[in-house]
Design an enzyme around this catalytic site. Structure first.
Site, PDB file in Angstrom:
ATOM      1  NE  ARG A  24      -2.745  -0.941   3.524  1.00  0.00           N
ATOM      2  CZ  ARG A  24      -2.677  -2.087   4.207  1.00  0.00           C
ATOM      3  NH1 ARG A  24      -2.965  -3.220   3.588  1.00  0.00           N
ATOM      4  NH2 ARG A  24      -2.336  -2.094   5.474  1.00  0.00           N
ATOM      5  CB  SER A  41      -2.811 -14.774   5.656  1.00  0.00           C
ATOM      6  OG  SER A  41      -3.462 -13.696   6.241  1.00  0.00           O
ATOM      7  CB  CYS A  45      -6.563 -16.630  17.445  1.00  0.00           C
ATOM      8  SG  CYS A  45      -5.097 -15.581  17.397  1.00  0.00           S
ATOM      9  CB  THR A 277      17.629  -6.798  13.916  1.00  0.00           C
ATOM     10  OG1 THR A 277      18.319  -6.549  12.684  1.00  0.00           O
ATOM     11  CG2 THR A 277      16.315  -7.509  13.647  1.00  0.00           C
ATOM     12  N   PRO A 280      20.620  -2.680  10.539  1.00  0.00           N
ATOM     13  CG  PRO A 280      21.683  -0.736   9.848  1.00  0.00           C
ATOM     14  CD  PRO A 280      21.920  -2.023  10.558  1.00  0.00           C
ATOM     15  CB  ILE A 282      17.743  -7.572   9.333  1.00  0.00           C
ATOM     16  CG1 ILE A 282      18.764  -7.948   8.248  1.00  0.00           C
ATOM     17  CG2 ILE A 282      16.850  -8.754   9.673  1.00  0.00           C
ATOM     18  CD1 ILE A 282      19.682  -9.100   8.626  1.00  0.00           C
ATOM     19  CB  ALA A 284      12.974  -9.065  13.944  1.00  0.00           C
ATOM     20  CE1 TYR A 431     -27.591   2.272  32.603  1.00  0.00           C
ATOM     21  CE2 TYR A 431     -28.306   4.571  32.503  1.00  0.00           C
ATOM     22  CZ  TYR A 431     -28.510   3.264  32.929  1.00  0.00           C
ATOM     23  OH  TYR A 431     -29.615   2.941  33.663  1.00  0.00           O
TER      24      TYR A 431
HETATM   25  C1  LIG Z   1      -3.458 -22.077  19.100  1.00  0.00           C
HETATM   26  C2  LIG Z   1      -3.122 -20.625  19.199  1.00  0.00           C
HETATM   27  C3  LIG Z   1      -4.082 -19.738  19.663  1.00  0.00           C
HETATM   28  C4  LIG Z   1      -3.774 -18.383  19.788  1.00  0.00           C
HETATM   29  N1  LIG Z   1      -4.745 -17.539  20.229  1.00  0.00           N
HETATM   30  C5  LIG Z   1      -4.476 -16.217  20.327  1.00  0.00           C
HETATM   31  C6  LIG Z   1      -5.472 -15.305  20.716  1.00  0.00           C
HETATM   32  O1  LIG Z   1      -6.631 -15.695  20.961  1.00  0.00           O
HETATM   33  N2  LIG Z   1      -5.143 -13.990  20.824  1.00  0.00           N
HETATM   34  C7  LIG Z   1      -3.885 -13.534  20.542  1.00  0.00           C
HETATM   35  O2  LIG Z   1      -3.625 -12.333  20.638  1.00  0.00           O
HETATM   36  N3  LIG Z   1      -2.914 -14.384  20.140  1.00  0.00           N
HETATM   37  C8  LIG Z   1      -3.178 -15.704  20.026  1.00  0.00           C
HETATM   38  N4  LIG Z   1      -2.207 -16.558  19.603  1.00  0.00           N
HETATM   39  C9  LIG Z   1      -0.857 -16.015  19.328  1.00  0.00           C
HETATM   40  C10 LIG Z   1      -0.773 -15.402  17.930  1.00  0.00           C
HETATM   41  O3  LIG Z   1      -1.240 -16.333  17.009  1.00  0.00           O
HETATM   42  C11 LIG Z   1       0.675 -15.020  17.665  1.00  0.00           C
HETATM   43  O4  LIG Z   1       1.061 -14.054  18.610  1.00  0.00           O
HETATM   44  C12 LIG Z   1       0.878 -14.450  16.274  1.00  0.00           C
HETATM   45  O5  LIG Z   1       0.455 -15.336  15.287  1.00  0.00           O
HETATM   46  C13 LIG Z   1       2.362 -14.131  16.054  1.00  0.00           C
HETATM   47  O6  LIG Z   1       2.576 -13.707  14.756  1.00  0.00           O
HETATM   48  P1  LIG Z   1       3.984 -13.932  14.048  1.00  0.00           P
HETATM   49  O7  LIG Z   1       3.894 -13.324  12.701  1.00  0.00           O
HETATM   50  O8  LIG Z   1       5.070 -13.503  14.940  1.00  0.00           O
HETATM   51  O9  LIG Z   1       4.145 -15.509  13.937  1.00  0.00           O
HETATM   52  P2  LIG Z   1       3.191 -16.589  13.289  1.00  0.00           P
HETATM   53  O10 LIG Z   1       1.829 -16.053  13.091  1.00  0.00           O
HETATM   54  O11 LIG Z   1       3.347 -17.816  14.108  1.00  0.00           O
HETATM   55  O12 LIG Z   1       3.833 -16.837  11.868  1.00  0.00           O
HETATM   56  C14 LIG Z   1       5.134 -17.316  11.725  1.00  0.00           C
HETATM   57  C15 LIG Z   1       5.256 -18.050  10.410  1.00  0.00           C
HETATM   58  O13 LIG Z   1       6.627 -18.078  10.067  1.00  0.00           O
HETATM   59  C16 LIG Z   1       6.915 -19.292   9.426  1.00  0.00           C
HETATM   60  N5  LIG Z   1       8.360 -19.497   9.537  1.00  0.00           N
HETATM   61  C17 LIG Z   1       9.092 -19.646  10.672  1.00  0.00           C
HETATM   62  N6  LIG Z   1      10.403 -19.768  10.367  1.00  0.00           N
HETATM   63  C18 LIG Z   1      10.486 -19.689   9.023  1.00  0.00           C
HETATM   64  C19 LIG Z   1      11.580 -19.763   8.115  1.00  0.00           C
HETATM   65  N7  LIG Z   1      12.820 -19.891   8.531  1.00  0.00           N
HETATM   66  N8  LIG Z   1      11.312 -19.660   6.807  1.00  0.00           N
HETATM   67  C20 LIG Z   1      10.047 -19.511   6.359  1.00  0.00           C
HETATM   68  N9  LIG Z   1       8.978 -19.443   7.176  1.00  0.00           N
HETATM   69  C21 LIG Z   1       9.208 -19.523   8.484  1.00  0.00           C
HETATM   70  C22 LIG Z   1       6.070 -20.296  10.200  1.00  0.00           C
HETATM   71  O14 LIG Z   1       5.831 -21.419   9.402  1.00  0.00           O
HETATM   72  C23 LIG Z   1       4.805 -19.503  10.487  1.00  0.00           C
HETATM   73  O15 LIG Z   1       3.833 -19.767   9.499  1.00  0.00           O
HETATM   74  C24 LIG Z   1      -2.482 -17.917  19.441  1.00  0.00           C
HETATM   75  C25 LIG Z   1      -1.521 -18.806  18.965  1.00  0.00           C
HETATM   76  C26 LIG Z   1      -1.830 -20.143  18.832  1.00  0.00           C
HETATM   77  C27 LIG Z   1      -0.790 -21.083  18.299  1.00  0.00           C
END
Ligand SMILES: Cc1cc2nc3c(=O)[nH]c(=O)nc-3n(C[C@H](O)[C@H](O)[C@H](O)COP(=O)(O)OP(=O)(O)OC[C@H]3O[C@@H](n4cnc5c(N)ncnc54)[C@H](O)[C@@H]3O)c2cc1C
Length: 552
Positions: A24, A41, A45, A277, A280, A282, A284, A431
């Site tokens: 965007r 995507s 949760c 990180t 600069p 990279i 995270a 309310y």
């Molecule tokens: C069962 C469950 C329920 C949850 N419920 C809630 C909730 O109700 N409310 C809430 O706020 N949070 C909840 N969470 C937490 C929330 O899902 C995470 O905080 C959030 O998804 C983090 O986003 P992220 O992008 O850091 O990682 P993720 O969404 O986990 O995405 C990381 C992705 O990176 C990929 N990956 C990792 N390493 C590599 C690599 N080297 N190369 C390529 N791909 C890679 C993985 O395959 C994964 O698909 C829940 C989590 C789980 C597992």
């Protein structure tokens, strides 16, 4: 803006958000997302509810596809592609195609790491036996469902009583499985203060969830009938046809640490307030990074979807030259099971103590979620923490059946705006009788806390109740007193108090208590103006029951 090439590692909460926002902001950038799993995507949760059956179809968990990313955003998404190394000098990543085994090198101008956090799977004996699962992604949830549908398990052990553990316990219970939760801590929901977690314990037990607290799993054995025996520290053996491990997550930092990026003391990737990180080029985001706690200022790991999404936006802005900053995380979270909602934001009492903060006060209150005269009012059990010196709101925890998350959301925003209890007193909230009260629970919390700061009431320290030499007076009605009272409390109903002042020794401190803290406040005002040294027990008998479930 030139044609910069941005590589995003991980295409779920943080990574997908970041990639879409990048597009965007910069129509010319080349954006490539790699995910080692089969999906991008997806709704992590929602996974427990897919296991439980509330969400029927797998495709409801898939919020977007690589095809959608390509068509709508001109973003290349490569699933089944794992980024295995970063060469910072040549600004390139090594990517492995997990389906063909081939490796390639991909150049970047900016690299975003959003690899998330992996469920902890300790090296316990028997950990790899069939029937032991963790839950992180859609394939995990499909495996658990398949196990349930093909094996019809009768019993399950959920190891870990945190958010995901409790959600799983409820969902397995809905599948007709008898569930035991084994939790190392002395309470479920370890992020909560212990007394607030009592409501969760009671609700779980009343729904026939077996709780083994102060108990650790040490290993698993295969049984002849195909089931498992879960071995615990105390020597207990628990039969389980299915085990779900939900003992927390560990940030995925292998890529970052092998590339020499700074890792913080808490084990997450260290980033600045623009998600950069120590390199600069990279950035995270998400569960893999350490965040500054908005309230205590300490570095922490707070794996939540909201912060991951917000960080994704910040990273995209920063890559596109905007001066956006990430404020930090205050740990606003909600969890629901068996009709109970538990929500919290900001600091808890234990996190304040851990951080060495002494300048704080706490209050308890138990207002209805809406006016009592409208049918169906449910109590909200609320604990508010605030700075004693100036009333700054520090944190809140609430438990109840209705209206819980709304109150915590209001307080969450107040905390982010650095509001005080005086602001909560003045908050103007919706309310009508079926939704709330003219004095909303949030207003009540502000009023009670403001009364403390103004010196209109002095609170008795609950922790000193078992040893205090003070006279404890219960000012509730006879019926309430007979239904249960603080051990050793003398019963003098509020309406009799004024006439019985002569019975009290002015040299002895008095602590007044009622059901929820309102009548004890009236008693406090009466007694203090009559020259007695008096304090009030915040939250009254409703708080006593969770603070001292076994009595004094
Ligand atoms: C069962 C469950 C329920 C949850 N419920 C809630 C909730 O109700 N409310 C809430 O706020 N949070 C909840 N969470 C937490 C929330 O899902 C995470 O905080 C959030 O998804 C983090 O986003 P992220 O992008 O850091 O990682 P993720 O969404 O986990 O995405 C990381 C992705 O990176 C990929 N990956 C990792 N390493 C590599 C690599 N080297 N190369 C390529 N791909 C890679 C993985 O395959 C994964 O698909 C829940 C989590 C789980 C597992």
């Amino acid at each position: 803006m030139g044609n910069k090439r941005v590589i995003v590692v991980g295409g779920v909460a943080g990574g997908a958000t970041c990639a879409a926002r990048l597009r965007r902001l910069d129509e010319n950038a080349e954006i490539v997302v790699f995910d080692k799993g089969p999906h991008v995507s997806f709704a992590n949760c929602g996974l427990p509810y897919f296991v439980g059956g509330a969400i029927h179809e797998e495709n409801k968990l898939l919020l977007a596809s690589p095809e959608l990313f390509r068509r709508r955003f001109n973003i290349a998404v490569r699933t089944w592609h794992e980024v295995v190394a970063i060469d910072r000098r040549s600004r390139a990543v090594k990517v492995k195609d997990l389906q063909t085994g081939t490796e390639s090198e991909e150049h970047y101008d900016a690299l975003v790491l959003s690899p998330g956090a992996a469920p902890i799977r300790p090296a316990w004996p028997g950990i790899d036996l069939p029937g032991i699962f963790t839950l992180r992604n859609v394939p995990d949830s499909i495996e658990i469902r398949r196990w349930i549908e093909t094996r019809s398990p009768k019993t399950a052990v959920v190891v870990g009583g945190g958010f995901i553990g409790l959600e799983m316990a409820e969902n397995l219970h809905h599948r007709g499985i008898a569930v035991t939760i084994v939790e190392l801590a002395s309470q479920v929901m370890p992020p909560l203060d212990a007394e607030m977690s009592e409501y969760a314990r009671l609700r779980l037990e009343s729904n026939r969830i077996n709780l083994e607290l102060n108990e650790g799993v040490v290993g698993f054995e295969q049984n002849a009938d195909g089931g498992l025996t879960v071995l615990t520290q105390s020597g207990a053996k628990i039969h389980a046809d299915l085990v779900v491990l939900s003992i927390g997550v560990r940030p995925e930092t292998k890529l970052a640490s092998e590339a020499g990026l700074e890792i913080g003391d808490r084990g997450g990737i260290r980033v600045d307030d623009q998600m950069r990180t120590s390199d600069p080029n990279i950035l995270a985001i998400g569960d893999a990074v350490e965040v500054r706690n908005w309230v205590t200022g300490q570095w922490e790991l707070i794996p939540l979807a909201g912060p991951a999404n917000r960080q994704g936006r910040v990273a995209a802005d920063v890559i596109c030259g905007r001066d956006t900053k990430f404020r930090g995380v205050q740990g606003t979270a909600v969890c629901g099971f068996f009709g109970l909602t538990i929500a919290l934001t900001g600091a808890t009492e234990k996190s304040l103590r851990r951080a060495g903060v002494e300048d704080f006060e706490k209050i308890y209150l138990h207002p209805g979620h809406h006016v009592s005269y409208y049918p169906g009012a449910k109590p909200i059990h609320l604990k508010l923490l605030f700075r004693r010196s100036d009333g700054l709101v520090l944190g809140a925890q609430a438990v109840g059946e209705e209206g819980v998350e709304r109150r915590i959301d209001v307080i969450a925003q107040a905390i982010q705006m650095k509001a005080t209890v005086f602001d909560l007193e003045e908050a103007e909230l919706c309310y009508a009788p079926q939704y709330g009260s003219a004095k909303d629970p949030v207003n009540f919390a502000g009023m009670i806390a403001a009364n403390v700061i103004r010196g209109d009431v002095e609170l008795a320290p609950w922790s000193e109740l078992p040893t205090t030499p003070a006279l404890i007076i219960d000012v509730r009605g006879p019926h309430e007193y007979r239904g249960g009272h603080i051990d050793g409390a003398v019963h003098i109903p509020l309406r009799e108090l004024r006439g019985r002042l002569g019975e009290f020794d002015k040299s002895r401190e008095i602590w007044v208590s009622c059901q929820i803290g309102q009548r004890s406040y009236y008693a406090y005002r009466l007694l203090s103006q009559r020259g007695f040294k008096v304090r009030s027990l915040s939250g009254g008998y409703d708080s006593y029951r969770v603070l001292y479930p076994e009595g004094l």
